[in-house]
Scaffold this motif. Structure first.
Motif, PDB file in Angstrom:
ATOM      1  N   GLY A 112      84.204  25.880  23.829  1.00 36.95           N
ATOM      2  CA  GLY A 112      85.186  25.025  24.494  1.00 36.95           C
ATOM      3  C   GLY A 112      84.565  23.698  24.903  1.00 36.95           C
ATOM      4  N   TYR A 113      83.365  23.743  25.408  1.00 35.70           N
ATOM      5  CA  TYR A 113      82.669  22.530  25.826  1.00 35.70           C
ATOM      6  C   TYR A 113      82.448  21.611  24.630  1.00 35.70           C
ATOM      7  CZ  TYR A 113      78.965  19.506  27.542  1.00 35.70           C
ATOM      8  OH  TYR A 113      78.204  18.417  27.855  1.00 35.70           O
ATOM      9  N   PHE A 114      81.932  22.203  23.503  1.00 40.25           N
ATOM     10  CA  PHE A 114      81.685  21.394  22.304  1.00 40.25           C
ATOM     11  C   PHE A 114      82.992  20.850  21.730  1.00 40.25           C
ATOM     12  CE2 PHE A 114      77.497  23.662  21.886  1.00 40.25           C
ATOM     13  CZ  PHE A 114      76.721  22.552  22.147  1.00 40.25           C
ATOM     14  N   LEU A 115      84.058  21.654  21.753  1.00 40.52           N
ATOM     15  CA  LEU A 115      85.352  21.173  21.250  1.00 40.52           C
ATOM     16  C   LEU A 115      85.877  20.021  22.121  1.00 40.52           C
ATOM     17  CD1 LEU A 115      87.232  24.416  20.178  1.00 40.52           C
ATOM     18  CD2 LEU A 115      86.386  22.599  18.705  1.00 40.52           C
ATOM     19  N   ASN A 116      85.706  20.173  23.424  1.00 42.34           N
ATOM     20  CA  ASN A 116      86.118  19.131  24.338  1.00 42.34           C
ATOM     21  C   ASN A 116      85.311  17.860  24.077  1.00 42.34           C
ATOM     22  OD1 ASN A 116      87.493  17.870  26.416  1.00 42.34           O
ATOM     23  ND2 ASN A 116      86.160  18.724  28.003  1.00 42.34           N
ATOM     24  N   LEU A 117      84.014  17.997  23.879  1.00 37.50           N
ATOM     25  CA  LEU A 117      83.164  16.853  23.581  1.00 37.50           C
ATOM     26  C   LEU A 117      83.579  16.194  22.270  1.00 37.50           C
ATOM     27  CD1 LEU A 117      79.970  17.473  25.182  1.00 37.50           C
ATOM     28  CD2 LEU A 117      79.851  15.683  23.522  1.00 37.50           C
ATOM     29  N   LYS A 118      83.854  17.020  21.257  1.00 38.75           N
ATOM     30  CA  LYS A 118      84.266  16.514  19.950  1.00 38.75           C
ATOM     31  C   LYS A 118      85.612  15.808  20.076  1.00 38.75           C
ATOM     32  CE  LYS A 118      83.087  16.596  15.634  1.00 38.75           C
ATOM     33  NZ  LYS A 118      82.125  15.651  15.170  1.00 38.75           N
ATOM     34  N   ASN A 119      86.493  16.391  20.876  1.00 44.05           N
ATOM     35  CA  ASN A 119      87.811  15.797  21.093  1.00 44.05           C
ATOM     36  C   ASN A 119      87.667  14.433  21.767  1.00 44.05           C
ATOM     37  OD1 ASN A 119      90.546  15.654  20.944  1.00 44.05           O
ATOM     38  ND2 ASN A 119      90.936  17.028  22.654  1.00 44.05           N
ATOM     39  N   LYS A 120      86.783  14.301  22.739  1.00 46.05           N
ATOM     40  CA  LYS A 120      86.548  13.029  23.422  1.00 46.05           C
ATOM     41  C   LYS A 120      85.967  12.011  22.441  1.00 46.05           C
ATOM     42  CE  LYS A 120      85.878  14.572  28.141  1.00 46.05           C
ATOM     43  NZ  LYS A 120      84.931  14.661  29.249  1.00 46.05           N
ATOM     44  N   GLN A 121      85.060  12.483  21.589  1.00 42.15           N
ATOM     45  CA  GLN A 121      84.470  11.560  20.609  1.00 42.15           C
ATOM     46  C   GLN A 121      85.534  11.059  19.627  1.00 42.15           C
ATOM     47  OE1 GLN A 121      81.288  13.680  18.738  1.00 42.15           O
ATOM     48  NE2 GLN A 121      79.820  13.199  20.384  1.00 42.15           N
ATOM     49  N   ILE A 122      86.429  11.973  19.236  1.00 41.91           N
ATOM     50  CA  ILE A 122      87.489  11.579  18.292  1.00 41.91           C
ATOM     51  C   ILE A 122      88.408  10.578  18.974  1.00 41.91           C
ATOM     52  CG2 ILE A 122      89.532  12.399  17.043  1.00 41.91           C
ATOM     53  CD1 ILE A 122      87.993  14.923  16.423  1.00 41.91           C
ATOM     54  N   LYS A 123      88.767  10.791  20.215  1.00 40.93           N
ATOM     55  CA  LYS A 123      89.649   9.876  20.934  1.00 40.93           C
ATOM     56  C   LYS A 123      88.960   8.528  21.129  1.00 40.93           C
ATOM     57  CE  LYS A 123      92.564  13.082  23.379  1.00 40.93           C
ATOM     58  NZ  LYS A 123      93.018  13.556  24.647  1.00 40.93           N
TER      59      LYS A 123
END
Length: 177
Positions: free
Chosen positions: A159-170
């Motif tokens: 979840g943490y990595f997905l959240n980080l990846k999501n922030k990077q994509i945004k």
């Protein structure tokens, strides 16, 4: 189950004592009967001695009547002796019966003790099996908790990595527009 076994094991000597007491009282009654016959025999021997010394005849001689009286007392002593022998045989039979009962009780006690030991051994084995099963269940439970904990940590990390990846994509989308 164990409590019942221990109760019976403790109760058995009291039952055996009661049976033994009944046999002992019969034995004592028989002994008293023989002692009474022996006392009667001693008294008749005293009468026999007196009858031998009885001299009612002329010039201090024994008469036929004195001799018959002595013989009758001697005959009664012989009858009494036969009764004593009969009663002694009964007493010996009591003694043999008591010895046989003691042997039977000892064998019965030995068999009971062996059966109790076997039962206790079986119960100990069952207890060990149940303890082993409980240990296996506890180990399986501990393993399940460990795997669940690892899964939750893995989910949290994912979840943490997905959240980080999501922030990077945004952030990439904001800089790209």
């Amino acid at each position: 189950m164990i409590n019942k076994t221990i109760f019976l094991l403790l109760l058995f000597p009291f039952l055996l004592t009661n049976i033994y007491a009944q046999d002992t009282s019969a034995y004592e009654i028989q002994r008293a009967k023989i002692n009474a016959l022996l006392a009667e025999r001693s008294a008749k021997f005293g009468q026999y001695d007196e009858s031998l010394n009885a001299r009612t005849g002329i010039f201090g001689f024994q008469t036929k009547r004195d001799i018959k009286n002595s013989n009758e007392i001697l005959r009664q002593i012989a009858i009494n002796d036969n009764e004593i022998f009969t009663q002694l045989k009964v007493l010996m039979d009591y003694k043999d019966l008591q010895a046989e009962q003691i042997k039977t009780a000892a064998n019965s006690n030995s068999e009971s003790i062996q059966n109790y030991r076997k039962t206790i051994k079986d119960l100990q084995e069952q207890n060990q099996i149940l303890a082993d099963n409980q240990d296996k269940k506890d180990n399986a439970k501990d393993l399940a908790y460990l795997l669940m904990f690892i899964f939750l940590i893995g989910c949290a990390v994912l979840g943490y990595f997905l959240n980080l990846k999501n922030k990077q994509i945004k952030q990439y989308e904001k800089t790209a527009v």
